[in-house]
Design an enzyme around this catalytic site. Structure first.
Site, PDB file in Angstrom:
ATOM      1  CB  THR A  23      -0.951   0.033   1.217  1.00  0.00           C
ATOM      2  OG1 THR A  23      -0.166   0.062   2.423  1.00  0.00           O
ATOM      3  CG2 THR A  23      -1.877  -1.164   1.231  1.00  0.00           C
ATOM      4  CD1 TRP A  24       5.296   4.233   0.083  1.00  0.00           C
ATOM      5  CD2 TRP A  24       6.767   2.972  -1.031  1.00  0.00           C
ATOM      6  NE1 TRP A  24       6.444   4.967  -0.038  1.00  0.00           N
ATOM      7  CE2 TRP A  24       7.366   4.222  -0.716  1.00  0.00           C
ATOM      8  CE3 TRP A  24       7.504   2.016  -1.721  1.00  0.00           C
ATOM      9  CZ2 TRP A  24       8.669   4.538  -1.085  1.00  0.00           C
ATOM     10  CZ3 TRP A  24       8.804   2.324  -2.080  1.00  0.00           C
ATOM     11  CH2 TRP A  24       9.375   3.568  -1.761  1.00  0.00           C
ATOM     12  CG  ASP A  52       3.591  -4.148   3.961  1.00  0.00           C
ATOM     13  OD1 ASP A  52       4.134  -4.577   4.991  1.00  0.00           O
ATOM     14  OD2 ASP A  52       3.951  -3.092   3.386  1.00  0.00           O
ATOM     15  CE1 TYR A  57       5.374   2.623   3.440  1.00  0.00           C
ATOM     16  CE2 TYR A  57       3.605   1.033   3.280  1.00  0.00           C
ATOM     17  CZ  TYR A  57       4.952   1.318   3.288  1.00  0.00           C
ATOM     18  OH  TYR A  57       5.874   0.309   3.157  1.00  0.00           O
ATOM     19  CE1 TYR A 195      11.568  -1.084  -0.528  1.00  0.00           C
ATOM     20  CE2 TYR A 195      11.990  -2.465   1.379  1.00  0.00           C
ATOM     21  CZ  TYR A 195      12.343  -1.401   0.569  1.00  0.00           C
ATOM     22  OH  TYR A 195      13.455  -0.660   0.861  1.00  0.00           O
TER      23      TYR A 195
END
Length: 281
Positions: A23-24, A52, A57, A195
């Site tokens: 979800t960055w 995640d 974020y 990631y």
């Protein structure tokens, strides 16, 4: 779509999906929020139940997007969030966790990570994590962006051996950890959580992946993601802000790269021959 999402076991013995949802950069633009929520919901529908996120974020905005997506479905979601190193003291971890729980609209986080090494003594952070576990606010804890020497230091601490994962930058163009951190982690059965497995979309536009992609009637991004998921002891957490992208990520689970494919990828993206510092973005 794959019939089931393959799983990987944490050191605790709990099985988690080897493909998750990152979800960055979510929660940064309210005009995209509906699409982001819909994408996460579709991922859950497809069995991609590991999500995640992090307090960093969008300054908590991504956690709020996740809360909306998992509303009414919390029990089927394996929820990962992270605490900033600036909040990694005993009191800071407690405050940060409680703030994340409020934004996530839940009573527990399944896996809580230290986002990267900082100035707070690691022993203090581990003690704070263990306190949160005893209170039921988190179920497991881990770290992110830790290199081999930092992991060695961690597991030498009291309760340090309870670490469940190390979330790191890993993809075809960032293979440095294969020299030492990867083997070290596999030997200790500590999964790596990759990631940016498609290098923030850069590998999706990489012409050097097209020949392999053509063999599988796939996209370059799917090949890059399939490669990460083929690595032993690795969980991939690509971000997908649109439903079409989620479907493409899920379809990558069905791609079986051949020995020829892997040899071609090694020629284009050679594995490391010496120790390199762990990369971060």
């Amino acid at each position: 779509m794959p019939s089931t999402v393959r799983t990987l076991k944490l050191p605790s013995g709990e099985a988690v999906p080897m493909l998750g949802q990152g979800t960055w950069k979510m929660g940064e633009d309210r005009r995209r929020r509906a699409d982001e929520v819909a994408a996460l919901k579709l991922g859950l529908d497809l069995g991609i139940t590991l999500i995640d996120t992090a307090e960093m974020y969008a300054s908590g905005g991504a956690e709020e997007v996740v809360a909306e997506a998992i509303a009414g479905r919390r029990d089927e979601t394996f929820l990962v969030s992270k605490v900033l190193p600036s909040n990694a003291s005993r009191a800071g971890v407690k405050r940060a966790c409680e703030a994340s729980l409020k934004r996530l609209a839940t009573d527990r986080i399944d896996l809580y990570l230290l986002h990267w090494p900082g100035s707070v003594p690691l022993s203090e952070t581990v003690e704070a994590f263990e306190a949160l576990k005893s209170q039921g606010k988190i179920r497991h804890w881990g770290v992110s962006n830790f290199d081999t020497d930092e992991m060695e230091n961690l597991v030498s601490l009291p309760a340090g051996g309870d670490v469940q994962t190390n979330q790191v930058l890993y993809n075809l163009s960032r293979r440095g950890l294969e020299f030492d951190l990867g083997p070290w982690s596999r030997q200790r059965l500590i999964p790596l959580m990759a990631y940016s497995p498609v290098e923030q979309g850069a590998l999706a536009r990489n012409a050097r992946l097209e020949a392999v992609a053509a063999r599988h009637n796939a996209t370059a991004a799917q090949i890059a993601l399939a490669w990460v998921m083929m690595q032993d002891g690795v969980i991939a957490i690509p971000k997908a802000g649109r439903q079409e992208h989620v479907r493409q990520n899920a379809a990558a689970l069905d791609i079986a790269l051949t020995a020829e494919d892997l040899a071609d990828l090694d020629r284009v993206f050679p594995p490391p021959t010496r120790k390199r510092g762990l990369e971060m973005i």
